[in-house]
Motif scaffolding. Structure first.
Motif, PDB file in Angstrom:
ATOM      1  N   GLY A 373      38.385  33.538  30.725  1.00 15.10           N
ATOM      2  CA  GLY A 373      37.632  34.779  30.624  1.00 15.10           C
ATOM      3  C   GLY A 373      37.668  35.617  31.882  1.00 15.10           C
ATOM      4  O   GLY A 373      37.185  36.755  31.894  1.00 15.10           O
ATOM      5  N   HIS A 374      38.227  35.049  32.957  1.00 15.06           N
ATOM      6  CA  HIS A 374      38.300  35.762  34.239  1.00 15.06           C
ATOM      7  C   HIS A 374      39.740  35.844  34.747  1.00 15.06           C
ATOM      8  O   HIS A 374      39.971  35.995  35.950  1.00 15.06           O
ATOM      9  CB  HIS A 374      37.438  35.043  35.286  1.00 15.06           C
ATOM     10  N   GLU A 375      40.708  35.744  33.840  1.00 11.59           N
ATOM     11  CA  GLU A 375      42.111  35.734  34.247  1.00 11.59           C
ATOM     12  C   GLU A 375      42.510  37.031  34.956  1.00 11.59           C
ATOM     13  O   GLU A 375      43.329  37.008  35.887  1.00 11.59           O
ATOM     14  CB  GLU A 375      43.013  35.508  33.030  1.00 11.59           C
ATOM     15  N   HIS A 376      41.952  38.141  34.514  1.00 13.02           N
ATOM     16  CA  HIS A 376      42.290  39.421  35.145  1.00 13.02           C
ATOM     17  C   HIS A 376      41.711  39.491  36.556  1.00 13.02           C
ATOM     18  O   HIS A 376      42.314  40.090  37.461  1.00 13.02           O
ATOM     19  CB  HIS A 376      41.756  40.574  34.291  1.00 13.02           C
ATOM     20  N   GLU A 377      40.565  38.873  36.753  1.00 13.78           N
ATOM     21  CA  GLU A 377      39.906  38.860  38.061  1.00 13.78           C
ATOM     22  C   GLU A 377      40.578  37.881  39.014  1.00 13.78           C
ATOM     23  O   GLU A 377      40.656  38.121  40.223  1.00 13.78           O
ATOM     24  CB  GLU A 377      38.438  38.482  37.864  1.00 13.78           C
ATOM     25  N   PHE A 378      41.034  36.747  38.471  1.00 13.22           N
ATOM     26  CA  PHE A 378      41.648  35.702  39.288  1.00 13.22           C
ATOM     27  C   PHE A 378      43.055  35.395  38.763  1.00 13.22           C
ATOM     28  O   PHE A 378      43.295  34.345  38.185  1.00 13.22           O
ATOM     29  CB  PHE A 378      40.805  34.427  39.262  1.00 13.22           C
ATOM     30  N   PRO A 379      43.991  36.307  38.948  1.00 11.78           N
ATOM     31  CA  PRO A 379      45.350  36.042  38.451  1.00 11.78           C
ATOM     32  C   PRO A 379      46.001  34.911  39.231  1.00 11.78           C
ATOM     33  O   PRO A 379      45.683  34.667  40.398  1.00 11.78           O
ATOM     34  CB  PRO A 379      46.074  37.375  38.692  1.00 11.78           C
ATOM     35  N   ALA A 380      46.910  34.202  38.555  1.00 16.18           N
ATOM     36  CA  ALA A 380      47.650  33.129  39.230  1.00 16.18           C
ATOM     37  C   ALA A 380      48.592  33.756  40.247  1.00 16.18           C
ATOM     38  O   ALA A 380      49.316  34.702  39.940  1.00 16.18           O
ATOM     39  CB  ALA A 380      48.427  32.310  38.202  1.00 16.18           C
ATOM     40  N   ARG A 381      48.564  33.204  41.475  1.00 17.37           N
ATOM     41  CA  ARG A 381      49.441  33.708  42.536  1.00 17.37           C
ATOM     42  C   ARG A 381      50.133  32.514  43.191  1.00 17.37           C
ATOM     43  O   ARG A 381      49.662  31.982  44.198  1.00 17.37           O
ATOM     44  CB  ARG A 381      48.638  34.483  43.576  1.00 17.37           C
TER      45      ARG A 381
END
Length: 699
Positions: A373-381
């Motif tokens: 639910g927070h993928e946009h806030e915490f994208p994989a880097r």
């Protein structure tokens, strides 16, 4: 081997590459003012992890059908724009997506946006314990207009680029309300006998089919068992399945239970795959009527693909829908396909961050995967601009989450844990009957850290001697957890008084009479542990039999209370000064666990004042002033926790930058959902602080 899972199949004209459907979940992302960015990020991460056909959470076909302020309404242009963004993103990631067409009926909250404060609409004016209101009985004009609204919703799905629609006709929402005698007391063209009660879902399907034409796939989610008194009889359910197939359904997804049902359906106490029996019965009814080629989708309480494989191999189910498991691990399909199911983060059916939140406005997420639910806030880097070095102190849930977040971001990280094993207080919950998957969460997190080359130093309590090494790091996440609170109470130092951690560690050492001071979630878990037995978890057949759900489902299934274990030999009393016992447990689970405790004979006392602990037990004063002794061989203290922050003082004096998470941050209202979410955020904050320092030095 997952041979049946990974066989392609067809739903109408749609070819689906495997048999796992990502089932619908309301996320409270649907109405965010972000143009659909969060919704698109959520769905695409699951598609990149192997999800093939994704079914969205329900979009209300008109304002009256909205389940609450977090539900999107298809009349709203902003919601349609967000859906278009999500559908395009799923396609770009290589997936397929179906829009669920939804109407809450009497489950709508009064005064939903766009309704001008009008009460919810339903077939009949029958009070709903879920929405706590009496709905307005629909006029015939409102019924026919709602049928048309479903058709318009299907047209919009087609125009927005969706690959299919799913009509929501299960779980006690409007369409299901029309089929059940409990909620349909009409005596007109839409009710009065079984055939007329079935008319509304069939007319909805016909209207949807007419709106999108024969080539566009239409799934229909129907109720296999309402599990409420005076719900839809099985004979009517079987006939409805046949009529839906006649009306052009390309697949039937089978759900169970209503929000008002006395039978648990999605809680951890329910064995995996229990409810597949109803999907199997629907398939047999279709075969008997000559509709055996219509795919049937089973759902509810699967958290491993191996369970889906077993059901699919039986031949009476064509697909399996899994929803919450995709919250816990977006890559559950790809990991399982690669033979690495041991690395899948399992859904533990706690319901706290998902189902419980879906009834409100807070963003749906997951205890074991707080990025959900927070993928946009915490994208994989995976490749940071600079690789930093960090330490995590504490290997409870918060620390384990912080460590894997730092490692996934590409940084070097080491973990230090004072105890001899990781998991912190979560290990206690894992000992409770029915919560074996909690231990799996810790094991799989530890396995992931090993795969990410993260050293975990057990039995290492960080102190002043570690400061020189810590000063060389870019930052620390402090997740040292909590210790049991010891109240200031006469007699608390008597030898038969122990804290909850010691009681969990050796429950067999406690005598036949136990008094627990404190009534929160830990006390409830301990009560289950002390009154449970060592018998293996029930099979789905045993669970159904305990609920009186036999080979042919009766009209009235048994309740959760009648299914609970018999009273054990230990006499247990749980006490609380004020409030409800287990008040901190999520609403979708509390009623189940409390019913079990009552059936086991656990005495539950509230509104008492603790006067003293004696060698004979606990002396309490009731609200009315009555003084009484709660006889006990052992007294267990479950009166909350205190933060372990000694290490924080060491780090502060040494000037080591750190962030806190979990119990180390705040012991008040501590729970595992908060712990993992704070671990995630603390890891990102400490990296951001380091990056800011690097940027200043570079200037």
């Amino acid at each position: 081997m997952l041979d049946h899972v990974f066989r392609p199949c067809r739903i109408g004209g749609l070819t689906v590459p495997h048999r796992i459907v990502m089932g619908a979940m309301h996320l409270n992302l649907e109405t965010l003012d972000d143009g659909g960015a969060a919704l698109a990020a959520f769905y695409t991460e699951r598609v990149r992890g192997g999800a093939a056909l994704v079914v969205t959470g329900g979009s209300a076909v008109d304002p009256a059908g909205s389940g609450g302020p977090g539900y999107g309404v298809l009349d709203d242009a902003k919601h349609r724009s967000a859906l278009r963004t999500a559908a395009r993103a799923v396609h770009d990631a290589g997936g397929l997506i179906a829009l669920q067409l939804f109407h809450a009926g009497r489950y709508a909250l009064p005064g939903a946006p766009g309704t001008d404060g009008a009460p919810p609409l339903a077939p009949s004016a029958v009070y709903s314990r879920f929405s706590r209101t009496v709905p307005q009985a629909m006029t015939e004009g409102q019924v026919t207009e709602t049928v048309a609204a479903f058709a318009r919703g299907a047209e919009r799905a087609y125009e927005l680029g969706f690959d299919a629609v799913e009509v929501m006709g299960s779980e006690g929402y409007l369409i299901n309300q029309f089929t059940a005698p409990l909620t349909n007391r009409r005596d007109d063209a839409w009710g009065g006998d079984a055939g007329r009660r079935r008319r509304f879902p069939v007319e909805v399907l016909r209207a949807v089919r007419a709106a999108v034409g024969p080539a566009f796939p239409v799934l229909f989610r129907m109720s296999g068992a309402d599990l409420v008194e005076d719900g839809t009889p099985w004979e009517d359910t079987a006939m409805l399945a046949v009529e839906l197939a006649d009306a052009g359904a390309d697949a039937l997804a089978v759900g169970v239970g209503w929000h008002e049902s006395p039978v648990p359906t999605v809680q951890a106490q329910v064995p995996a795959g229990t409810w597949a029996v109803y999907a199997q019965r629907v398939k047999r009814a279709l075969r008997a009527a000559g509709h055996g080629t219509v795919p049937v989708v089973a759902s509810n309480r699967f958290n491993r693909l191996a369970q889906a494989e077993e059901v699919l191999a039986g031949g009476d189910v064509d697909l399996v829908a899994m929803a919450r498991p995709f919250l816990a691990d977006p890559a559950i399909v790809d990991k399982s396909r690669a033979g690495d199911s041991a690395s899948v983060d399992l859904c533990i059916a706690c319901n706290e961050a998902c189902i419980d939140r879906s009834f409100g406005t807070e963003r749906v997420s997951c205890l074991v995967n707080p990025r959900a639910g927070h993928e946009h806030e915490f994208p994989a880097r995976p490749s940071p601009a600079r690789r930093g070095s960090y330490a995590v102190i504490g290997a409870g849930l918060a620390g384990l989450e912080a460590a894997r977040t730092l490692a996934r971001l590409g940084h070097r990280v080491e973990v230090y844990e004072a105890a001899d094993e990781p998991g912190g207080q979560f290990r206690l919950a894992a000992r409770v009957p029915g919560k074996a998957d909690f231990a799996e969460t810790v094991r799989r997190r530890s396995r992931e850290l090993a795969g990410l080359n993260v050293p975990v130093h057990l039995g290492h309590r960080v102190g002043a001697e570690d400061v020189p090494a810590l000063r060389t790091l870019d930052g620390v996440v402090l997740a040292t957890g909590v210790r049991p609170h010891r109240p200031d109470l006469p007699g608390v130092d008597l030898p038969h008084v122990l804290d909850y951690a010691r009681a969990f560690a050796d429950p067999g050492a406690l005598g036949p009479r136990v008094a627990v001071i404190g009534g929160g979630g830990i006390a409830v878990d301990l009560a289950h542990l002390l009154t449970g037995d060592s018998a293996p978890a029930p099979t789905p057949e045993e669970f159904l039999a305990s609920l009186s759900v036999t080979a042919q489902p009766p009209a009235v299934p048994g309740s959760a209370a009648t299914a609970a274990p018999a009273v054990g030999s230990r006499r247990l009393t749980v006490m609380r000064r004020s409030g409800r016992i287990g008040a901190g447990i999520g609403p979708s689970t509390r009623w189940v666990v409390m019913a079990e405790l009552r059936a086991r004979g656990v005495r539950l006392l509230t509104d008492v004042t603790y006067e003293e602990i004696t060698r004979d037990g606990v002396v309490v004063v009731a609200a009315g002033g009555e003084r009484r002794l709660i006889a006990a061989d052992h007294v267990v203290l479950a009166t909350g926790q205190e933060s372990r922050r000694e290490t924080a003082a060491v780090l502060h004096r040494a000037g080591v930058p750190f962030e806190t998470a979990g119990g180390a941050a705040d012991s008040r209202s501590l729970n595992a959902v908060r712990a993992t979410a704070q671990g995630l955020r603390a890891a990102h904050r400490i990296v951001q602080r380091a990056e800011a320092r690097w940027a200043r030095r570079a200037e």
